[in-house]
Design a protein around this motif. Sequence first.
Motif, mmCIF file in Angstrom:
data_model
loop_
_atom_site.group_PDB
_atom_site.id
_atom_site.type_symbol
_atom_site.label_atom_id
_atom_site.label_comp_id
_atom_site.label_asym_id
_atom_site.label_seq_id
_atom_site.Cartn_x
_atom_site.Cartn_y
_atom_site.Cartn_z
ATOM 1 N N LEU A 6 5.902 1.916 -7.960
ATOM 2 C CA LEU A 6 4.491 1.575 -8.147
ATOM 3 C C LEU A 6 4.350 0.094 -8.493
ATOM 4 O O LEU A 6 3.453 -0.591 -7.986
ATOM 5 C CB LEU A 6 3.895 2.463 -9.241
ATOM 6 C CG LEU A 6 2.375 2.474 -9.417
ATOM 7 C CD1 LEU A 6 1.947 3.788 -10.062
ATOM 8 C CD2 LEU A 6 1.887 1.314 -10.281
ATOM 9 N N VAL B 299 0.842 -1.206 0.000
ATOM 10 C CA VAL B 299 0.000 0.000 0.000
ATOM 11 C C VAL B 299 0.874 1.251 0.000
ATOM 12 O O VAL B 299 0.635 2.192 -0.768
ATOM 13 C CB VAL B 299 -0.933 -0.007 1.230
ATOM 14 C CG1 VAL B 299 -1.618 1.347 1.396
ATOM 15 C CG2 VAL B 299 -1.981 -1.100 1.097
ATOM 16 N N ALA C 203 -8.407 5.596 -3.452
ATOM 17 C CA ALA C 203 -7.261 6.421 -3.076
ATOM 18 C C ALA C 203 -6.424 6.788 -4.299
ATOM 19 O O ALA C 203 -5.950 7.925 -4.423
ATOM 20 C CB ALA C 203 -6.408 5.686 -2.051
ATOM 21 N N VAL C 204 -6.234 5.834 -5.209
ATOM 22 C CA VAL C 204 -5.451 6.094 -6.418
ATOM 23 C C VAL C 204 -6.168 7.121 -7.299
ATOM 24 O O VAL C 204 -5.545 8.062 -7.815
ATOM 25 C CB VAL C 204 -5.221 4.784 -7.194
ATOM 26 C CG1 VAL C 204 -4.674 5.077 -8.590
ATOM 27 C CG2 VAL C 204 -4.251 3.885 -6.434
ATOM 28 N N LEU D 13 -8.245 1.081 -2.088
ATOM 29 C CA LEU D 13 -7.034 1.503 -2.784
ATOM 30 C C LEU D 13 -7.360 2.156 -4.127
ATOM 31 O O LEU D 13 -6.723 3.142 -4.516
ATOM 32 C CB LEU D 13 -6.110 0.307 -3.004
ATOM 33 C CG LEU D 13 -5.242 -0.093 -1.813
ATOM 34 C CD1 LEU D 13 -4.432 -1.330 -2.161
ATOM 35 C CD2 LEU D 13 -4.322 1.043 -1.399
ATOM 36 N N GLN E 1 6.584 6.925 7.258
ATOM 37 C CA GLN E 1 5.935 5.845 6.517
ATOM 38 C C GLN E 1 6.483 4.486 6.919
ATOM 39 O O GLN E 1 5.727 3.529 7.077
ATOM 40 C CB GLN E 1 6.116 6.074 5.013
ATOM 41 C CG GLN E 1 5.304 7.236 4.466
ATOM 42 C CD GLN E 1 5.608 7.515 3.010
ATOM 43 O OE1 GLN E 1 6.768 7.657 2.631
ATOM 44 N NE2 GLN E 1 4.571 7.587 2.182
ATOM 45 N N ALA F 23 -5.777 10.495 -5.758
ATOM 46 C CA ALA F 23 -4.412 11.004 -5.949
ATOM 47 C C ALA F 23 -4.223 11.525 -7.370
ATOM 48 O O ALA F 23 -3.612 12.569 -7.589
ATOM 49 C CB ALA F 23 -3.397 9.926 -5.612
ATOM 50 N N LEU G 29 0.892 3.826 -3.268
ATOM 51 C CA LEU G 29 0.429 5.205 -3.152
ATOM 52 C C LEU G 29 1.563 6.197 -3.378
ATOM 53 O O LEU G 29 1.360 7.247 -4.002
ATOM 54 C CB LEU G 29 -0.205 5.420 -1.770
ATOM 55 C CG LEU G 29 -1.479 4.615 -1.501
ATOM 56 C CD1 LEU G 29 -2.038 4.931 -0.118
ATOM 57 C CD2 LEU G 29 -2.535 4.888 -2.577
ATOM 58 N N VAL H 96 2.115 6.238 -7.165
ATOM 59 C CA VAL H 96 1.057 6.958 -7.875
ATOM 60 C C VAL H 96 1.204 8.461 -7.675
ATOM 61 O O VAL H 96 1.073 9.253 -8.623
ATOM 62 C CB VAL H 96 -0.328 6.476 -7.388
ATOM 63 C CG1 VAL H 96 -1.423 7.399 -7.908
ATOM 64 C CG2 VAL H 96 -0.580 5.048 -7.840
ATOM 65 N N ASP H 97 1.493 8.863 -6.445
ATOM 66 C CA ASP H 97 1.657 10.291 -6.164
ATOM 67 C C ASP H 97 2.816 10.868 -6.977
ATOM 68 O O ASP H 97 2.721 11.973 -7.524
ATOM 69 C CB ASP H 97 1.914 10.483 -4.664
ATOM 70 C CG ASP H 97 2.152 11.939 -4.303
ATOM 71 O OD1 ASP H 97 1.229 12.754 -4.462
ATOM 72 O OD2 ASP H 97 3.278 12.264 -3.870
#
Length: 245
Positions: free
Chosen positions: A177, A91, A232-233, A229, A113, A236, A95, A98-99
Motif C-alpha cells: 500500500l 493504482v 475505490a478505497v 481512487l 494485473q 473496498a 488497491l 487496501v484490499d
Amino acid sequence: MSRGWVLDDWREVFLVEARLRRLPGTEIGEALAEIDAYCADSGADPAEAFGEPVEYAAALAHGRRSGQGLPAGRRPLWRGVLVAGGTLTGVMSLLAGVDAVTRDAPATITVGQLVSVAVGVAGIVGVAAFLLRSGRRRSGGLDWRFGLAAGVGIAVTAVPQLVWTREVLRASAWPLLGVGLVLLVCAWWPLLSGRLLADRVVDPATGAESVPTPGWLLGVVRWGLPVALLCAVLLAVLLGTTDTG
C-alpha cells in the motif's frame, strides 16, 4: 484595446508543436502576438510569412535551447512512459494493499494485473503520441477520438485481470500500500501542485489566454484520479468490513 486571438489551422499547429518542443507559455504567446501583428500589417498569410508551422516552432525552440546550451528536441517519450507506468502501477499496488488490509491477509498480484498495467501504459502513450503528433491540428474541445480511445482502453485493461488470475507475487499489505502511495504521489504531484497547468499561453499585451480552458475541466484533470481512487478505497474498505462482519 484588447484584441481577440486568431487561432486558425496554422496557429493551432504551431501552438501544439511549440508546446511539444517545451517552449514556455510566455514565449509562445509572444511569438503568436508577433505573428498576428506582422500578418495584420502586411496582409500576408502566416504560411507565406513564416513557412510551415512545425518548422517555425522547431526553429524557435532550437534557437532558444541553443542559446542556453541545451539540446533541441521534442518532449522525450520516456517521460510519458514513466508517468503512465508509475500511475498505473501505483493504482494497482494501492488497491491490492487496501484490499489485503481489509481482509487482514497478504496482498497478491496476478498475471492479469501485470498485463493490464503493461497494456495500459502502451495504450496511454500510444494515444497521446497520436493526438499530439507533429503537425496535428489542435482540437478546440475534447476530441471524441480521445474519449473513444479512453473507453476502449479501460475495457481492454480490465479484461486481463478477469482472464489471468494466477498469482505471481505475494507481499505484505501495508508495504505494498505504501509503495502504491509513493508511486502515485511522484507521478501525479506535478499536476496536483499546479505546475503543469500554470504555464499558460497568454497575449503579452492584454494577458488574455490564447486558448482559455474552463476551470471545471482543469479541476477534473487535476482531481479526477485522486477522487476516483478515494471512492475505490472507501468501497473496498466498506466491502471488506461487511465480509468480515
